[in-house]
Design a protein around this motif. Structure first.
Motif, PDB file in Angstrom:
ATOM      1  N   LEU A 181       0.814  -1.209   0.000  1.00  0.00           N
ATOM      2  CA  LEU A 181       0.000   0.000   0.000  1.00  0.00           C
ATOM      3  C   LEU A 181       0.851   1.265   0.000  1.00  0.00           C
ATOM      4  O   LEU A 181       0.513   2.251  -0.663  1.00  0.00           O
ATOM      5  CB  LEU A 181      -0.940  -0.003   1.203  1.00  0.00           C
ATOM      6  N   GLN A 182       1.968   1.245   0.735  1.00  0.00           N
ATOM      7  CA  GLN A 182       2.832   2.424   0.736  1.00  0.00           C
ATOM      8  C   GLN A 182       3.453   2.662  -0.640  1.00  0.00           C
ATOM      9  O   GLN A 182       3.571   3.812  -1.085  1.00  0.00           O
ATOM     10  CB  GLN A 182       3.935   2.273   1.792  1.00  0.00           C
ATOM     11  N   MET A 183       3.852   1.597  -1.319  1.00  0.00           N
ATOM     12  CA  MET A 183       4.395   1.763  -2.669  1.00  0.00           C
ATOM     13  C   MET A 183       3.314   2.261  -3.627  1.00  0.00           C
ATOM     14  O   MET A 183       3.574   3.114  -4.485  1.00  0.00           O
ATOM     15  CB  MET A 183       4.988   0.445  -3.170  1.00  0.00           C
ATOM     16  N   GLU A 184       2.097   1.750  -3.482  1.00  0.00           N
ATOM     17  CA  GLU A 184       1.011   2.216  -4.344  1.00  0.00           C
ATOM     18  C   GLU A 184       0.688   3.680  -4.054  1.00  0.00           C
ATOM     19  O   GLU A 184       0.311   4.431  -4.971  1.00  0.00           O
ATOM     20  CB  GLU A 184      -0.235   1.342  -4.158  1.00  0.00           C
ATOM     21  N   TYR A 185       0.854   4.083  -2.811  1.00  0.00           N
ATOM     22  CA  TYR A 185       0.648   5.493  -2.486  1.00  0.00           C
ATOM     23  C   TYR A 185       1.691   6.356  -3.187  1.00  0.00           C
ATOM     24  O   TYR A 185       1.373   7.385  -3.783  1.00  0.00           O
ATOM     25  CB  TYR A 185       0.733   5.695  -0.972  1.00  0.00           C
ATOM     26  N   LEU A 186       2.954   5.903  -3.131  1.00  0.00           N
ATOM     27  CA  LEU A 186       4.031   6.624  -3.816  1.00  0.00           C
ATOM     28  C   LEU A 186       3.758   6.717  -5.315  1.00  0.00           C
ATOM     29  O   LEU A 186       3.909   7.768  -5.933  1.00  0.00           O
ATOM     30  CB  LEU A 186       5.360   5.926  -3.544  1.00  0.00           C
ATOM     31  N   ILE A 187       3.329   5.596  -5.900  1.00  0.00           N
ATOM     32  CA  ILE A 187       3.032   5.565  -7.335  1.00  0.00           C
ATOM     33  C   ILE A 187       1.878   6.511  -7.664  1.00  0.00           C
ATOM     34  O   ILE A 187       1.919   7.260  -8.647  1.00  0.00           O
ATOM     35  CB  ILE A 187       2.698   4.123  -7.766  1.00  0.00           C
ATOM     36  N   SER A 188       0.857   6.495  -6.807  1.00  0.00           N
ATOM     37  CA  SER A 188      -0.334   7.292  -7.061  1.00  0.00           C
ATOM     38  C   SER A 188      -0.043   8.789  -7.062  1.00  0.00           C
ATOM     39  O   SER A 188      -0.536   9.530  -7.923  1.00  0.00           O
ATOM     40  CB  SER A 188      -1.402   6.976  -6.007  1.00  0.00           C
ATOM     41  N   VAL A 189       0.773   9.245  -6.109  1.00  0.00           N
ATOM     42  CA  VAL A 189       0.988  10.692  -5.999  1.00  0.00           C
ATOM     43  C   VAL A 189       2.106  11.199  -6.901  1.00  0.00           C
ATOM     44  O   VAL A 189       2.193  12.404  -7.147  1.00  0.00           O
ATOM     45  CB  VAL A 189       1.275  11.112  -4.530  1.00  0.00           C
ATOM     46  N   THR A 190       2.964  10.308  -7.418  1.00  0.00           N
ATOM     47  CA  THR A 190       4.072  10.761  -8.268  1.00  0.00           C
ATOM     48  C   THR A 190       3.842  10.490  -9.746  1.00  0.00           C
ATOM     49  O   THR A 190       4.448  11.138 -10.607  1.00  0.00           O
ATOM     50  CB  THR A 190       5.391  10.090  -7.873  1.00  0.00           C
ATOM     51  N   ALA A 254       9.860  12.881   2.922  1.00  0.00           N
ATOM     52  CA  ALA A 254       9.382  14.269   2.936  1.00  0.00           C
ATOM     53  C   ALA A 254      10.445  15.225   2.402  1.00  0.00           C
ATOM     54  O   ALA A 254      10.132  16.198   1.714  1.00  0.00           O
ATOM     55  CB  ALA A 254       8.977  14.663   4.346  1.00  0.00           C
ATOM     56  N   GLU A 255      11.714  14.949   2.705  1.00  0.00           N
ATOM     57  CA  GLU A 255      12.819  15.777   2.201  1.00  0.00           C
ATOM     58  C   GLU A 255      13.022  15.573   0.708  1.00  0.00           C
ATOM     59  O   GLU A 255      13.128  16.523  -0.066  1.00  0.00           O
ATOM     60  CB  GLU A 255      14.128  15.403   2.901  1.00  0.00           C
ATOM     61  N   ALA A 256      13.123  14.301   0.335  1.00  0.00           N
ATOM     62  CA  ALA A 256      13.550  13.961  -1.024  1.00  0.00           C
ATOM     63  C   ALA A 256      12.423  13.973  -2.040  1.00  0.00           C
ATOM     64  O   ALA A 256      12.663  14.161  -3.237  1.00  0.00           O
ATOM     65  CB  ALA A 256      14.216  12.588  -1.024  1.00  0.00           C
ATOM     66  N   GLY A 257      11.192  13.778  -1.594  1.00  0.00           N
ATOM     67  CA  GLY A 257      10.098  13.593  -2.542  1.00  0.00           C
ATOM     68  C   GLY A 257       9.342  14.827  -2.921  1.00  0.00           C
ATOM     69  O   GLY A 257       8.425  14.760  -3.746  1.00  0.00           O
ATOM     70  N   GLY A 258       9.679  15.956  -2.333  1.00  0.00           N
ATOM     71  CA  GLY A 258       8.969  17.177  -2.667  1.00  0.00           C
ATOM     72  C   GLY A 258       7.590  17.225  -2.036  1.00  0.00           C
ATOM     73  O   GLY A 258       7.207  16.366  -1.236  1.00  0.00           O
ATOM     74  N   SER A 259       6.810  18.221  -2.400  1.00  0.00           N
ATOM     75  CA  SER A 259       5.513  18.454  -1.766  1.00  0.00           C
ATOM     76  C   SER A 259       4.537  17.290  -1.974  1.00  0.00           C
ATOM     77  O   SER A 259       3.686  17.030  -1.133  1.00  0.00           O
ATOM     78  CB  SER A 259       4.893  19.741  -2.321  1.00  0.00           C
ATOM     79  N   ALA A 260       4.677  16.576  -3.077  1.00  0.00           N
ATOM     80  CA  ALA A 260       3.740  15.484  -3.367  1.00  0.00           C
ATOM     81  C   ALA A 260       3.801  14.374  -2.329  1.00  0.00           C
ATOM     82  O   ALA A 260       2.804  13.703  -2.073  1.00  0.00           O
ATOM     83  CB  ALA A 260       4.029  14.908  -4.749  1.00  0.00           C
ATOM     84  N   LEU A 261       4.969  14.173  -1.721  1.00  0.00           N
ATOM     85  CA  LEU A 261       5.130  13.062  -0.789  1.00  0.00           C
ATOM     86  C   LEU A 261       5.190  13.490   0.674  1.00  0.00           C
ATOM     87  O   LEU A 261       5.414  12.659   1.544  1.00  0.00           O
ATOM     88  CB  LEU A 261       6.382  12.258  -1.145  1.00  0.00           C
TER      89      LEU A 261
END
Length: 342
Positions: A181-190, A254-261
């Protein structure tokens, strides 16, 4: 017949006054009874159910608290392992127990927010069928890559996943698991695209990551830190808003992923729940006891340095609000991600 209003009205006022006095006395008695209940609580052993077997991370956390709570509450605290069914075997007995504070559940973010957020087949509503008592800890995961993957940072990984959709695969502990689910969240927002390979456990992902059979995965710090420090995999980010003390050179998502993450949050959390409709004084007594344990220096050190957990201290209402935010986040994800059990 002539109605004697001048005689009836005073009687009504006297009757109303009597009702008000009776209600006030009843409320006062209830408050006294509630206070007495809290003062007497606990008067017998407390049982805490968990949805995992002995020896695992959740079990270790629960037993650490149980040992200290026996000193704080001056009563035995027993851990009852009920592994299986995504923690449902632990949740249901608590949901159906008397709301007296003697039967409790330490649940994880998977059972308290992720699965309730993305599934529609669960037989419970977290906020209706349970009483939130205390937030105990948050846990982070590390986004790892096998050697040879041609990226060295989270932005580069996202860009690669957009330019080469599905070319890289990621391993998870199974459909609906935390890392899935966490990976799908990353995929969804990026907007990146990776191919999902479900495994049966995090241990299997770890083994295949070392063997180079899986390109990337998000695994808990407890599993990931040894692999990273030994150079068997490379880490590009840790979940949450803070870096791990054990991996000081690896940025947070939060640092590396920008506002989306920034909204991704921690990988998971651990929270104490009781049956619905627990008396407020008992909830407060338990909350204070668990918070006291969380703040103990020896507990804080063990959780951070051995279990790779971040202790938390929060009053019941703040914990409820935390759950509401987490549930909302995963319900939003469920609109775009279908996991087969929803």
């Amino acid at each position: 017949m002539k109605i004697q209003c001048h005689a009836i009205v005073p009687r009504l006022f006297r009757l109303t006054g009597a009702i008000v006095r009776t209600l006030a006395m009843a409320c006062a008695a209830a408050l006294v009874a509630g206070g007495a209940h809290a003062q007497q609580f606990p008067s017998r052993p407390i049982k805490i159910l968990i949805g995992y077997g002995a020896g695992g991370g959740t079990d270790s956390l629960a037993r650490l608290y149980a040992a200290k709570l026996q000193e704080v509450l001056n009563t035995p605290v027993v851990i009852d392992n009920k592994p299986g069914a995504s923690e449902l075997l632990a949740a249901q007995p608590v949901m159906n127990a008397a709301p007296d504070g003697y039967t409790l559940w330490i649940g994880t973010g998977g059972a308290l927010a992720q699965n309730p957020g993305v599934r529609r087949d669960l037989p419970y509503d977290v906020l209706k069928n349970f009483t939130p008592i205390a937030l105990l800890a948050e846990a982070e995961a590390v986004l790892i890559l096998k050697p040879g993957v041609p990226v060295s940072s989270l932005p580069e990984l996202v860009d690669y996943g957009k330019a080469n959709p599905g070319k890289l695969n990621y391993g998870s502990g199974g459909i609906g698991s935390g890392n899935h689910l966490q990976m799908e969240y990353l995929i969804s927002v990026t907007g990146a695209s990776f191919t999902h390979i479900p495994y049966k456990s995090e241990a299997e992902i770890t083994r295949d990551a070392m063997a180079g059979n899986v390109d990337l995965s998000m695994i808990t710090a407890q599993f990931a830190v040894p692999l990273v420090t030994e150079g068997k995999v490379k880490a590009i980010a840790v979940t949450g808003a803070q870096r791990l003390k054990s991996l000081p050179n690896v940025p947070s998502v939060a640092e590396a992923g920008g506002s989306a993450l920034k909204s991704m949050g921690s990988y998971t959390f651990f929270g104490l729940m009781g049956p619905a409709r627990m008396p407020a004084p008992v909830v407060q007594r338990l909350n204070e006891a668990f918070n006291k344990v969380s703040a103990m220096p020896e507990v804080d050190q063990r959780m951070r340095e051995v279990m790779f957990l971040r202790p938390k201290v929060a009053p019941p209402e703040e914990y409820r609000q935390y759950l509401e935010r987490e549930l909302a986040k995963w319900r939003e994800l469920s609109k775009t991600v279908k996991i087969g059990t929803s």
